[in-house]
Design a protein around this motif. Structure first.
Motif, mmCIF file in Angstrom:
data_model
loop_
_atom_site.group_PDB
_atom_site.id
_atom_site.type_symbol
_atom_site.label_atom_id
_atom_site.label_comp_id
_atom_site.label_asym_id
_atom_site.label_seq_id
_atom_site.Cartn_x
_atom_site.Cartn_y
_atom_site.Cartn_z
ATOM 1 N N PRO A 19 -7.628 12.906 -4.392
ATOM 2 C CA PRO A 19 -6.915 13.746 -5.352
ATOM 3 C C PRO A 19 -5.578 14.201 -4.766
ATOM 4 O O PRO A 19 -5.456 14.407 -3.565
ATOM 5 C CB PRO A 19 -7.852 14.917 -5.589
ATOM 6 N N LYS A 20 -4.602 14.326 -5.658
ATOM 7 C CA LYS A 20 -3.299 14.828 -5.226
ATOM 8 C C LYS A 20 -3.385 16.332 -5.061
ATOM 9 O O LYS A 20 -4.033 17.015 -5.847
ATOM 10 C CB LYS A 20 -2.225 14.507 -6.266
ATOM 11 N N GLN B 73 -3.116 1.747 -2.267
ATOM 12 C CA GLN B 73 -1.885 2.459 -2.565
ATOM 13 C C GLN B 73 -2.017 3.806 -1.872
ATOM 14 O O GLN B 73 -2.829 4.641 -2.274
ATOM 15 C CB GLN B 73 -1.632 2.651 -4.049
ATOM 16 N N GLY B 74 -1.221 3.979 -0.823
ATOM 17 C CA GLY B 74 -1.377 5.172 -0.010
ATOM 18 C C GLY B 74 -2.780 5.198 0.558
ATOM 19 O O GLY B 74 -3.247 4.220 1.131
ATOM 20 N N GLU B 75 -3.501 6.290 0.339
ATOM 21 C CA GLU B 75 -4.874 6.414 0.836
ATOM 22 C C GLU B 75 -5.911 5.865 -0.136
ATOM 23 O O GLU B 75 -7.072 5.718 0.214
ATOM 24 C CB GLU B 75 -5.183 7.887 1.120
ATOM 25 N N ASN B 76 -5.529 5.587 -1.380
ATOM 26 C CA ASN B 76 -6.450 5.067 -2.387
ATOM 27 C C ASN B 76 -6.713 3.586 -2.148
ATOM 28 O O ASN B 76 -5.832 2.847 -1.714
ATOM 29 C CB ASN B 76 -5.871 5.256 -3.789
ATOM 30 N N SER B 77 -7.953 3.156 -2.451
ATOM 31 C CA SER B 77 -8.278 1.743 -2.269
ATOM 32 C C SER B 77 -9.389 1.320 -3.227
ATOM 33 O O SER B 77 -10.152 2.148 -3.722
ATOM 34 C CB SER B 77 -8.700 1.471 -0.831
ATOM 35 N N VAL B 78 -9.442 0.013 -3.469
ATOM 36 C CA VAL B 78 -10.524 -0.583 -4.250
ATOM 37 C C VAL B 78 -10.804 -1.954 -3.648
ATOM 38 O O VAL B 78 -9.889 -2.636 -3.176
ATOM 39 C CB VAL B 78 -10.172 -0.677 -5.760
#
Length: 166
Positions: free
Chosen positions: A161-162, A126-131
């Motif tokens: 972090p935002k 999601q956007g730059e976040n990943s798992v």
């Protein structure tokens, strides 16, 4: 994580892993689930005796802003009720909704158990976040998921972090 409850199991439930980073009402996230569903593939095979419908080759299934890509998509249904029991997307699976993307080599929805299992180097973005891990399971009605690894590999997650606005 979102719960993905919808009349049309194929698209909405296959998309459940995409919402693992955010909590929202499923109705808000999917828009009008009565939108037409458009599936394109190289070939379609329906087997009433085998209780299965297969879309083969370069499958693209779209409903609203949700798109599923795979090399094959199988729907297994009950002969009595004609309800979908299991949906399996196989080969280069990519599920996209806005900035949420789930990838893997196979995604399987178990309708009775209300869970989605993504395998074959599964990753959620999601956007730059990943798992990522070896297996990602999303429990569709419980607003929870598990990411597991086996054979010495490890679960990996990256969260950015935002930035706070003044």
């Amino acid at each position: 994580m979102k719960t993905w409850v919808s009349v049309f199991i194929l698209l909405t439930c296959l998309l459940a892993p995409c919402g693992v980073f955010a909590q929202e009402n499923a109705a808000d996230s999917l828009g009008n689930r009565n939108e037409p569903i458009h599936v394109v593939s190289d070939r379609l095979e329906a087997d009433q005796a085998g209780k299965e419908v297969r879309f083969l080759g370069n499958v693209v299934a779209k409903q609203g802003e949700v798109v599923i890509y795979a090399q094959e998509m199988r729907l297994v249904y009950s002969s009595e009720s004609r309800e979908v029991e299991k949906v399996v997307a196989i080969g280069d699976v990519r599920i996209v909704q806005g900035d949420r993307v789930a990838t893997g080599q196979q995604g399987t929805l178990f309708n009775t158990e209300k869970k989605m299992v993504l395998t074959g180097n599964p990753k959620l973005f999601q956007g730059e976040n990943s798992v990522s891990g070896d297996e990602i399971t999303v429990y569709l009605q419980e607003e929870r998921s598990t990411v597991s690894s086996a054979g010495g590999s490890r679960v990996q997650a990256i969260f950015h972090p935002k930035e706070e606005s003044p």
